[in-house]
Design a protein around this motif. Structure first.
Motif, PDB file in Angstrom:
ATOM      1  N   LEU A  14     -13.744  15.657   5.891  1.00 18.18           N
ATOM      2  CA  LEU A  14     -12.995  15.382   7.116  1.00 18.18           C
ATOM      3  C   LEU A  14     -11.478  15.362   6.900  1.00 18.18           C
ATOM      4  O   LEU A  14     -10.720  15.445   7.864  1.00 18.18           O
ATOM      5  N   THR A  15     -11.012  15.297   5.667  1.00 22.16           N
ATOM      6  CA  THR A  15      -9.562  15.406   5.425  1.00 22.16           C
ATOM      7  C   THR A  15      -9.083  16.836   5.693  1.00 22.16           C
ATOM      8  O   THR A  15      -7.881  17.083   5.722  1.00 22.16           O
ATOM      9  N   LYS A  16     -10.033  17.753   5.900  1.00 19.34           N
ATOM     10  CA  LYS A  16      -9.683  19.154   6.186  1.00 19.34           C
ATOM     11  C   LYS A  16     -10.100  19.555   7.595  1.00 19.34           C
ATOM     12  O   LYS A  16     -10.116  20.729   7.937  1.00 19.34           O
ATOM     13  N   ASP A  17     -10.437  18.573   8.432  1.00 20.26           N
ATOM     14  CA  ASP A  17     -10.857  18.826   9.812  1.00 20.26           C
ATOM     15  C   ASP A  17      -9.702  19.422  10.619  1.00 20.26           C
ATOM     16  O   ASP A  17      -8.532  19.133  10.346  1.00 20.26           O
ATOM     17  N   PRO A  18      -9.991  20.250  11.617  1.00 23.08           N
ATOM     18  CA  PRO A  18      -8.928  20.824  12.448  1.00 23.08           C
ATOM     19  C   PRO A  18      -8.157  19.781  13.268  1.00 23.08           C
ATOM     20  O   PRO A  18      -6.999  19.997  13.607  1.00 23.08           O
ATOM     21  N   ASP A  19      -8.778  18.658  13.574  1.00 23.81           N
ATOM     22  CA  ASP A  19      -8.134  17.621  14.393  1.00 23.81           C
ATOM     23  C   ASP A  19      -7.258  16.719  13.513  1.00 23.81           C
ATOM     24  O   ASP A  19      -7.744  16.077  12.585  1.00 23.81           O
ATOM     25  N   PRO A  20      -5.948  16.637  13.802  1.00 18.82           N
ATOM     26  CA  PRO A  20      -5.049  15.825  12.985  1.00 18.82           C
ATOM     27  C   PRO A  20      -5.431  14.343  12.939  1.00 18.82           C
ATOM     28  O   PRO A  20      -5.250  13.685  11.918  1.00 18.82           O
ATOM     29  N   ALA A  21      -5.985  13.807  14.034  1.00 17.44           N
ATOM     30  CA  ALA A  21      -6.384  12.397  14.052  1.00 17.44           C
ATOM     31  C   ALA A  21      -7.557  12.153  13.106  1.00 17.44           C
ATOM     32  O   ALA A  21      -7.618  11.117  12.432  1.00 17.44           O
ATOM     33  N   VAL A  22      -8.460  13.103  13.035  1.00 17.30           N
ATOM     34  CA  VAL A  22      -9.603  12.988  12.121  1.00 17.30           C
ATOM     35  C   VAL A  22      -9.114  13.071  10.678  1.00 17.30           C
ATOM     36  O   VAL A  22      -9.526  12.275   9.822  1.00 17.30           O
ATOM     37  N   ARG A  23      -8.228  14.024  10.394  1.00 13.20           N
ATOM     38  CA  ARG A  23      -7.682  14.153   9.025  1.00 13.20           C
ATOM     39  C   ARG A  23      -6.978  12.871   8.606  1.00 13.20           C
ATOM     40  O   ARG A  23      -7.125  12.397   7.479  1.00 13.20           O
ATOM     41  N   SER A  24      -6.205  12.307   9.511  1.00  8.98           N
ATOM     42  CA  SER A  24      -5.467  11.083   9.227  1.00  8.98           C
ATOM     43  C   SER A  24      -6.419   9.921   8.920  1.00  8.98           C
ATOM     44  O   SER A  24      -6.234   9.186   7.949  1.00  8.98           O
ATOM     45  N   ALA A  25      -7.438   9.758   9.741  1.00  8.56           N
ATOM     46  CA  ALA A  25      -8.413   8.686   9.520  1.00  8.56           C
ATOM     47  C   ALA A  25      -9.153   8.889   8.200  1.00  8.56           C
ATOM     48  O   ALA A  25      -9.399   7.928   7.465  1.00  8.56           O
ATOM     49  N   ALA A  26      -9.490  10.110   7.884  1.00  6.46           N
ATOM     50  CA  ALA A  26     -10.194  10.391   6.629  1.00  6.46           C
ATOM     51  C   ALA A  26      -9.316  10.093   5.418  1.00  6.46           C
ATOM     52  O   ALA A  26      -9.799   9.588   4.404  1.00  6.46           O
ATOM     53  N   ALA A  27      -8.026  10.369   5.515  1.00  5.70           N
ATOM     54  CA  ALA A  27      -7.107  10.097   4.401  1.00  5.70           C
ATOM     55  C   ALA A  27      -6.985   8.603   4.136  1.00  5.70           C
ATOM     56  O   ALA A  27      -6.699   8.190   3.008  1.00  5.70           O
ATOM     57  N   ARG A  28      -7.236   7.772   5.148  1.00  4.12           N
ATOM     58  CA  ARG A  28      -7.177   6.316   4.990  1.00  4.12           C
ATOM     59  C   ARG A  28      -8.507   5.707   4.576  1.00  4.12           C
ATOM     60  O   ARG A  28      -8.571   4.532   4.242  1.00  4.12           O
ATOM     61  N   HIS A  29      -9.577   6.472   4.614  1.00  4.42           N
ATOM     62  CA  HIS A  29     -10.914   5.906   4.380  1.00  4.42           C
ATOM     63  C   HIS A  29     -11.081   5.468   2.923  1.00  4.42           C
ATOM     64  O   HIS A  29     -10.798   6.220   1.999  1.00  4.42           O
ATOM     65  N   PRO A  30     -11.561   4.237   2.712  1.00  2.00           N
ATOM     66  CA  PRO A  30     -11.697   3.718   1.346  1.00  2.00           C
ATOM     67  C   PRO A  30     -12.735   4.436   0.492  1.00  2.00           C
ATOM     68  O   PRO A  30     -12.706   4.316  -0.728  1.00  2.00           O
ATOM     69  N   ASN A  31     -13.622   5.217   1.101  1.00  2.00           N
ATOM     70  CA  ASN A  31     -14.618   5.957   0.317  1.00  2.00           C
ATOM     71  C   ASN A  31     -14.165   7.366  -0.049  1.00  2.00           C
ATOM     72  O   ASN A  31     -14.947   8.130  -0.605  1.00  2.00           O
ATOM     73  N   LEU A  32     -12.931   7.694   0.256  1.00  2.00           N
ATOM     74  CA  LEU A  32     -12.419   9.009  -0.124  1.00  2.00           C
ATOM     75  C   LEU A  32     -12.496   9.117  -1.647  1.00  2.00           C
ATOM     76  O   LEU A  32     -12.044   8.212  -2.353  1.00  2.00           O
ATOM     77  N   PRO A  33     -13.089  10.185  -2.180  1.00  2.00           N
ATOM     78  CA  PRO A  33     -13.234  10.303  -3.625  1.00  2.00           C
ATOM     79  C   PRO A  33     -11.888  10.242  -4.360  1.00  2.00           C
ATOM     80  O   PRO A  33     -10.879  10.745  -3.872  1.00  2.00           O
ATOM     81  N   ARG A  34     -11.892   9.600  -5.507  1.00  2.00           N
ATOM     82  CA  ARG A  34     -10.669   9.411  -6.302  1.00  2.00           C
ATOM     83  C   ARG A  34      -9.854  10.687  -6.487  1.00  2.00           C
ATOM     84  O   ARG A  34      -8.650  10.676  -6.274  1.00  2.00           O
ATOM     85  N   PRO A  35     -10.484  11.810  -6.883  1.00  2.00           N
ATOM     86  CA  PRO A  35      -9.672  13.028  -7.072  1.00  2.00           C
ATOM     87  C   PRO A  35      -8.959  13.480  -5.794  1.00  2.00           C
ATOM     88  O   PRO A  35      -7.863  14.013  -5.836  1.00  2.00           O
ATOM     89  N   ARG A  36      -9.574  13.252  -4.654  1.00  2.00           N
ATOM     90  CA  ARG A  36      -8.989  13.673  -3.374  1.00  2.00           C
ATOM     91  C   ARG A  36      -8.021  12.633  -2.825  1.00  2.00           C
ATOM     92  O   ARG A  36      -7.183  12.940  -1.987  1.00  2.00           O
ATOM     93  N   LEU A  37      -8.095  11.424  -3.343  1.00  2.00           N
ATOM     94  CA  LEU A  37      -7.302  10.309  -2.825  1.00  2.00           C
ATOM     95  C   LEU A  37      -5.801  10.576  -2.849  1.00  2.00           C
ATOM     96  O   LEU A  37      -5.097  10.225  -1.916  1.00  2.00           O
ATOM     97  N   THR A  38      -5.307  11.200  -3.905  1.00  2.00           N
ATOM     98  CA  THR A  38      -3.859  11.419  -4.003  1.00  2.00           C
ATOM     99  C   THR A  38      -3.415  12.806  -3.550  1.00  2.00           C
ATOM    100  O   THR A  38      -2.221  13.019  -3.373  1.00  2.00           O
ATOM    101  N   GLU A  39      -4.335  13.715  -3.324  1.00  2.00           N
ATOM    102  CA  GLU A  39      -3.951  15.055  -2.869  1.00  2.00           C
ATOM    103  C   GLU A  39      -3.177  15.045  -1.549  1.00  2.00           C
ATOM    104  O   GLU A  39      -2.239  15.819  -1.394  1.00  2.00           O
ATOM    105  N   PRO A  40      -3.521  14.170  -0.587  1.00  2.00           N
ATOM    106  CA  PRO A  40      -2.776  14.183   0.678  1.00  2.00           C
ATOM    107  C   PRO A  40      -1.293  13.831   0.539  1.00  2.00           C
ATOM    108  O   PRO A  40      -0.512  14.075   1.448  1.00  2.00           O
ATOM    109  N   PHE A  41      -0.883  13.271  -0.600  1.00  2.00           N
ATOM    110  CA  PHE A  41       0.528  12.939  -0.751  1.00  2.00           C
ATOM    111  C   PHE A  41       1.402  14.184  -0.809  1.00  2.00           C
ATOM    112  O   PHE A  41       2.600  14.121  -0.584  1.00  2.00           O
TER     113      PHE A  41
END
Length: 80
Positions: A14-41
């Motif tokens: 969902l960090t790659k979803d077309p909807d910006p609100a969905v991407r934003s919520a996914a980037a904040r989700h505590p279950n986001l895998p560690r390797p992906r956690l810092t990629e949004p920076f």
């Protein structure tokens, strides 16, 4: 993304979803895998939501807060 039991793979997808609100919520989700956690920076749109992710530990926050001209990074006082 409101479900705290969301699977890590779903949060990552969902960090790659077309909807910006969905991407934003996914980037904040505590279950986001560690390797992906810092990629949004590296993504201007997702950097702020990713910085609010409760799964970020203090060491990672310090690493991200460092600037190229200051390899030691900011003092702990500036992070609190």
């Amino acid at each position: 993304m409101r479900d705290p039991e969301t699977a890590p793979a779903v949060a990552e997808r969902l960090t790659k979803d077309p909807d910006p609100a969905v991407r934003s919520a996914a980037a904040r989700h505590p279950n986001l895998p560690r390797p992906r956690l810092t990629e949004p920076f590296d993504d201007e749109e997702l950097a702020r939501p990713a910085a609010a992710n409760p799964a970020l530990d203090v060491a990672e926050i310090r690493r991200l807060a460092r600037t190229p001209g200051d390899p030691a990074g900011p003092s702990v006082d500036t992070l609190i």
